[in-house]
Design an enzyme around this catalytic site. Structure first.
Site, PDB file in Angstrom:
ATOM      1  N   ALA A  12       4.735  15.899  71.204  1.00 44.95           N
ATOM      2  CA  ALA A  12       5.085  15.430  69.859  1.00 44.95           C
ATOM      3  C   ALA A  12       5.558  16.575  68.970  1.00 44.95           C
ATOM      4  O   ALA A  12       6.549  16.447  68.245  1.00 44.95           O
ATOM      5  CB  ALA A  12       3.879  14.739  69.219  1.00 44.95           C
ATOM      6  N   ALA A  13       4.876  17.712  69.029  1.00 41.54           N
ATOM      7  CA  ALA A  13       5.244  18.838  68.173  1.00 41.54           C
ATOM      8  C   ALA A  13       6.639  19.342  68.520  1.00 41.54           C
ATOM      9  O   ALA A  13       7.498  19.511  67.646  1.00 41.54           O
ATOM     10  CB  ALA A  13       4.214  19.962  68.322  1.00 41.54           C
ATOM     11  N   SER A  42       7.428  13.162  74.064  1.00 38.10           N
ATOM     12  CA  SER A  42       7.044  12.429  72.852  1.00 38.10           C
ATOM     13  C   SER A  42       6.085  11.290  73.107  1.00 38.10           C
ATOM     14  O   SER A  42       6.249  10.202  72.570  1.00 38.10           O
ATOM     15  CB  SER A  42       8.290  11.852  72.146  1.00 38.10           C
ATOM     16  OG  SER A  42       9.199  12.856  71.872  1.00 38.10           O
ATOM     17  N   CYS A  46      -3.147  10.517  72.342  1.00 41.62           N
ATOM     18  CA  CYS A  46      -4.242   9.801  71.695  1.00 41.62           C
ATOM     19  C   CYS A  46      -4.318   8.363  72.181  1.00 41.62           C
ATOM     20  O   CYS A  46      -5.339   7.703  72.020  1.00 41.62           O
ATOM     21  CB  CYS A  46      -4.056   9.777  70.184  1.00 41.62           C
ATOM     22  SG  CYS A  46      -3.442  11.309  69.511  1.00 41.62           S
ATOM     23  N   VAL A  83       8.404  26.723  81.787  1.00 47.44           N
ATOM     24  CA  VAL A  83       8.700  28.092  81.349  1.00 47.44           C
ATOM     25  C   VAL A  83       7.552  28.985  81.798  1.00 47.44           C
ATOM     26  O   VAL A  83       6.389  28.711  81.492  1.00 47.44           O
ATOM     27  CB  VAL A  83       8.885  28.151  79.816  1.00 47.44           C
ATOM     28  CG1 VAL A  83       9.114  29.588  79.367  1.00 47.44           C
ATOM     29  CG2 VAL A  83      10.044  27.251  79.387  1.00 47.44           C
ATOM     30  N   ASN A 309       2.798  16.561  64.711  1.00 45.48           N
ATOM     31  CA  ASN A 309       4.014  15.937  64.198  1.00 45.48           C
ATOM     32  C   ASN A 309       4.492  16.594  62.913  1.00 45.48           C
ATOM     33  O   ASN A 309       5.678  16.859  62.738  1.00 45.48           O
ATOM     34  CB  ASN A 309       3.770  14.445  63.938  1.00 45.48           C
ATOM     35  CG  ASN A 309       4.035  13.598  65.158  1.00 45.48           C
ATOM     36  OD1 ASN A 309       5.174  13.235  65.425  1.00 45.48           O
ATOM     37  ND2 ASN A 309       3.009  13.310  65.935  1.00 45.48           N
ATOM     38  N   TYR A 430     -11.085  -2.964  44.112  1.00 41.98           N
ATOM     39  CA  TYR A 430     -12.243  -3.812  44.340  1.00 41.98           C
ATOM     40  C   TYR A 430     -11.861  -5.284  44.379  1.00 41.98           C
ATOM     41  O   TYR A 430     -11.203  -5.804  43.486  1.00 41.98           O
ATOM     42  CB  TYR A 430     -13.304  -3.617  43.257  1.00 41.98           C
ATOM     43  CG  TYR A 430     -14.312  -4.731  43.248  1.00 41.98           C
ATOM     44  CD1 TYR A 430     -15.131  -4.939  44.369  1.00 41.98           C
ATOM     45  CD2 TYR A 430     -14.431  -5.609  42.176  1.00 41.98           C
ATOM     46  CE1 TYR A 430     -16.030  -5.996  44.392  1.00 41.98           C
ATOM     47  CE2 TYR A 430     -15.334  -6.661  42.196  1.00 41.98           C
ATOM     48  CZ  TYR A 430     -16.123  -6.854  43.310  1.00 41.98           C
ATOM     49  OH  TYR A 430     -17.007  -7.898  43.355  1.00 41.98           O
ATOM     50  N   TRP A 438     -19.266  -1.318  43.551  1.00 41.01           N
ATOM     51  CA  TRP A 438     -19.202   0.149  43.657  1.00 41.01           C
ATOM     52  C   TRP A 438     -18.849   0.445  45.106  1.00 41.01           C
ATOM     53  O   TRP A 438     -19.649   0.195  46.020  1.00 41.01           O
ATOM     54  CB  TRP A 438     -20.551   0.804  43.350  1.00 41.01           C
ATOM     55  CG  TRP A 438     -20.950   0.822  41.911  1.00 41.01           C
ATOM     56  CD1 TRP A 438     -21.661  -0.146  41.256  1.00 41.01           C
ATOM     57  CD2 TRP A 438     -20.706   1.858  40.948  1.00 41.01           C
ATOM     58  NE1 TRP A 438     -21.865   0.235  39.948  1.00 41.01           N
ATOM     59  CE2 TRP A 438     -21.300   1.450  39.729  1.00 41.01           C
ATOM     60  CE3 TRP A 438     -20.054   3.095  40.988  1.00 41.01           C
ATOM     61  CZ2 TRP A 438     -21.261   2.229  38.570  1.00 41.01           C
ATOM     62  CZ3 TRP A 438     -20.006   3.870  39.840  1.00 41.01           C
ATOM     63  CH2 TRP A 438     -20.598   3.442  38.645  1.00 41.01           C
ATOM     64  N   ARG A 446     -22.080   9.656  43.978  1.00 44.29           N
ATOM     65  CA  ARG A 446     -23.085   9.582  42.907  1.00 44.29           C
ATOM     66  C   ARG A 446     -24.417  10.147  43.360  1.00 44.29           C
ATOM     67  O   ARG A 446     -25.123  10.818  42.606  1.00 44.29           O
ATOM     68  CB  ARG A 446     -23.315   8.122  42.511  1.00 44.29           C
ATOM     69  CG  ARG A 446     -22.563   7.683  41.303  1.00 44.29           C
ATOM     70  CD  ARG A 446     -22.781   6.228  41.013  1.00 44.29           C
ATOM     71  NE  ARG A 446     -24.114   5.894  40.563  1.00 44.29           N
ATOM     72  CZ  ARG A 446     -24.497   4.657  40.215  1.00 44.29           C
ATOM     73  NH1 ARG A 446     -23.620   3.663  40.280  1.00 44.29           N
ATOM     74  NH2 ARG A 446     -25.715   4.420  39.820  1.00 44.29           N
TER      75      ARG A 446
END
Lengths: 455, 455
Positions: A12-13, A42, A46, A83, A309, A430, A438, A446
């Protein structure tokens, strides 16, 4: 004569770098060649556990873009080309061509290392037995799937309780095998804290996965045909028809190192924010590099498709005269094992200690939906905050359907250096099907604030 | 003698204020009295559509804490008590007691207005017909549910295509009725942009809800028994056994206004960040107040349970000598209509124009999971960013299961003033069951960046 950009690695990279460069530079200005040792480009590593488990039917589906598609796009992809040596001064590569076992010499003006990660493999007696698999390439995945489906295997032992280990445990369970998971640590997922790992362990056991923790593998027993028969540990042998190793990976930086390109203490290739190595005209992206952790402020090697990526795209911009920067990472990760969802971001307690932070912990149990709304389920949220100034340092979530992706909200907050106090008053969405009034992430923050105030 | 704190209104805001004050001050220091007109306290108005639709079986489940529970907790809740006049100088209230129709006088040292919102009701011919419902209180919800279940009604007309309208349309559909939805706007959900509203409209029609847009209601036809028979519009009458009005709400600030407490241009009570009104010792929280929009930097009235709860807690802290602040809102909201999920945060195009922004739009279509992972579905993400500096101004998401709660990531980024460029490189959680390798929110931000760069 066009300039020549060579990419080492078709993952991918590498292919993101090549594709982005191709978008920005005409073939008459820039020739782009990519050498890939294997046959695929490519693809989503994952996604391999889902193919092995049968959720994804065709391995081809994991391939975002094939070599032919890249070629049609103006990138000269050469599969089966490994390589083996890089001479950065001479601007030359030695490439072994698998087809005819010949070695060819290729030149370059600019070079990208996208050599990925290499799996950690134990040097243990019997590790050459048939039926022991790593899961690194699509070829590994296809071989393992083949074995699982066609060989009447019944018992799988997964060694290593990290992301890949857990995902492979699910895959084996889904494929109908009895699964034993072994790990050295007291709890699975040592990227999260032991208290959260204990919740994970409970759920895994509930899914029918047999967990053995604090167990070190001593070797592998074989039958007369050389097939793996058991995994040997201190005083015990776990019968196994198939073994999957999920012991993590390390940066595949050997080739770069041998070429004199700087490699850091993490084992990853060192780059600046533009993904330029310390060697002129040489770039690197993906699992082979080390990057900057924005919370610990230390270099880290973190093998993950998202970074690969992004880094590839950054290289593609910069190598063609643009300006893009990779801003670093905060260690966000998520996994799913059947209904179990586990996510983390920022620093764990261990990592926060190691980085010299004094911190408080806000840990809560809440629900994914309003309590009265159907199919609400429990989730556990943990937030770490700097004990002095309240800056959020890390967070973890364990739960079921709808729990884990909430980590992104915490990741965004941690990325920006938000305090737990400010976070706790955020305007999050929400409605009863999505959250209690919450949001659990706010409640955890909190709690951390209350911890600071009570000191 | 303890001080006396009086809360007007037993909704989430009022009871959060009372509860937080109770946590912080002993009864010997502070007496807390809450007057509630109706019979219930601390209930979820947001949950009413799910009760009406039958997803939530018992209306009691919507009540977080009953009057008795509050009393056991040291709060003197008086239900069936309607405050009809406030004399802030004399520190006195006139309270009508529904039980015996008497009027009593009560004193206070500090006062909290938590008078909620009042539904917008059209002054139209026939609007007193039986079978026309607003959905504001739990009593409304119970009456409507009763009617739906026991009266053999078949055709429902919902007037108003906002959150409540859509949720009630789902509820009626779920209860087995044929549903017609009428709205004045060209698209439902005018809190999102028309292009996104069009996606919503398509999905609603797919769910079997009959949509009629750009339609103004002229009145209601009744049968001989005074029951609603049809909703009349320009040149048409929509037969209806039951009508639900979802025309929005406005701040319930009349009592405060009449008492001389400052009310703003939005119709909401004006407070500072501690939720103190401009009148000494008088506080306000919840749907009756106006608050600060952090992006438009203007006062807004935004009736929503999350704000009400937070503001109530802030009042409870401050009224007992603490220091808490409500930091404002950015207009985050989410809804679910069957599988349809719709979310928004920050400013819509219309709002951004009104606030004087010049902006770009990044709009994309992506998937909720990696494309190869089962049950991946389409989602639409739209991001607005300041055309000059790239600051993110607003975002909208329309999709199915797993789409909408992602808005929180965008909300967190918009809250902090993050640019689209920085956002696009965030370290968000990735695994194939949760997201493509580039999260859709990141892709939308990238698109906005590209728009800015192409100007």
């Amino acid at each position: 004569m066009p300039q020549r950009l060579v990419v080492i690695g078709g993952d991918a990279a590498g292919m993101s770098a090549a594709s982005q460069a191709r978008r920005r530079a005409k073939p008459s200005e820039l020739e782009i060649v990519a050498f890939e040792r294997g046959q695929y480009t490519s693809y989503s590593a994952c996604g391999l556990p889902y193919f092995v488990g049968g959720l994804v039917k065709d391995a081809q589906d994991l391939i975002a873009r094939s070599p032919d598609e890249h070629r049609a796009n103006g990138i000269d992809v050469r599969t089966g080309h490994e390589v083996v040596d890089v001479d950065v001064d001479a601007r030359q590569l030695m490439v072994r061509r698998h087809r005819d076992h010949s070695t060819i010499v290729e030149g370059f003006d600019q070079l990208v290392f996208a050599t990925g990660a290499v799996p950690v493999k134990p040097d243990l007696p019997g590790s050459d037995a048939k039926g022991i698999y790593g899961i690194q390439t699509i070829t590994d995945g296809i071989a393992l799937r083949e074995h699982v489906v066609h060989s009447g295997v019944r018992r799988a032992v997964v060694v290593g309780g990290g992301y890949v280990g857990l995902e492979m445990a699910e895959a084996m369970t889904r494929a109908g095998l009895d699964v034993v998971l072994l790990d050295r640590s007291p709890q699975p997922m040592n990227t999260i804290d032991p208290d959260m790992g204990a919740v994970v362990a409970d759920v895994l056991r509930g899914l029918g996965i047999e967990l053995h923790m604090e167990v070190a593998v001593h070797g592998f027993e074989q039958d007369a045909d050389g097939n793996v028969a058991a995994v040997a540990t201190e005083g015990h042998a776990f019968p196994a028809d198939i073994v999957v190793l999920g012991l993590g990976v390390k940066p595949g930086s050997r080739l770069a190192h041998d070429a004199g390109v700087a490699v850091g203490t993490t084992g990853g290739i060192v780059t600046d924010r533009r993904m330029a190595t310390k060697t002129e005209g040489v770039w690197a992206a993906g699992d082979c590099v080390e990057t900057f952790h924005r919370v610990s402020r230390r270099p880290v090697a973190m093998a993950l498709g998202t970074h690969a990526n992004k880094q590839g795209k950054v290289v593609g911009d910069n190598v063609t005269g643009g300006y893009s920067a990779f801003p670093g990472v905060i260690g966000t990760a998520v996994t799913k094992v059947c209904e179990l969802e586990v996510a983390r971001t920022g620093l764990s307690e261990r990592e926060a200690h190691a980085a010299g932070f004094e911190f408080v912990v806000g840990r809560i149990e809440s629900t994914t939906r309003a309590a009265y709304y159907p199919d609400s389920s429990t989730l556990h949220v943990k937030v770490l905050a700097d004990a002095r100034n309240g800056t959020m340092l890390g967070a973890q979530i364990v739960g079921r359907e709808g729990a884990a992706k909430r980590i992104d909200v915490l990741a965004t907050a941690i990325w920006t250096g938000m305090t737990a106090d400010e976070f706790s008053m955020l305007d999050l969405a929400y409605a009863p099907p999505y959250s209690p009034v919450w949001d659990p992430t706010l409640v955890a923050a909190r709690k951390a604030v209350a911890e600071i105030n009570s000191r």
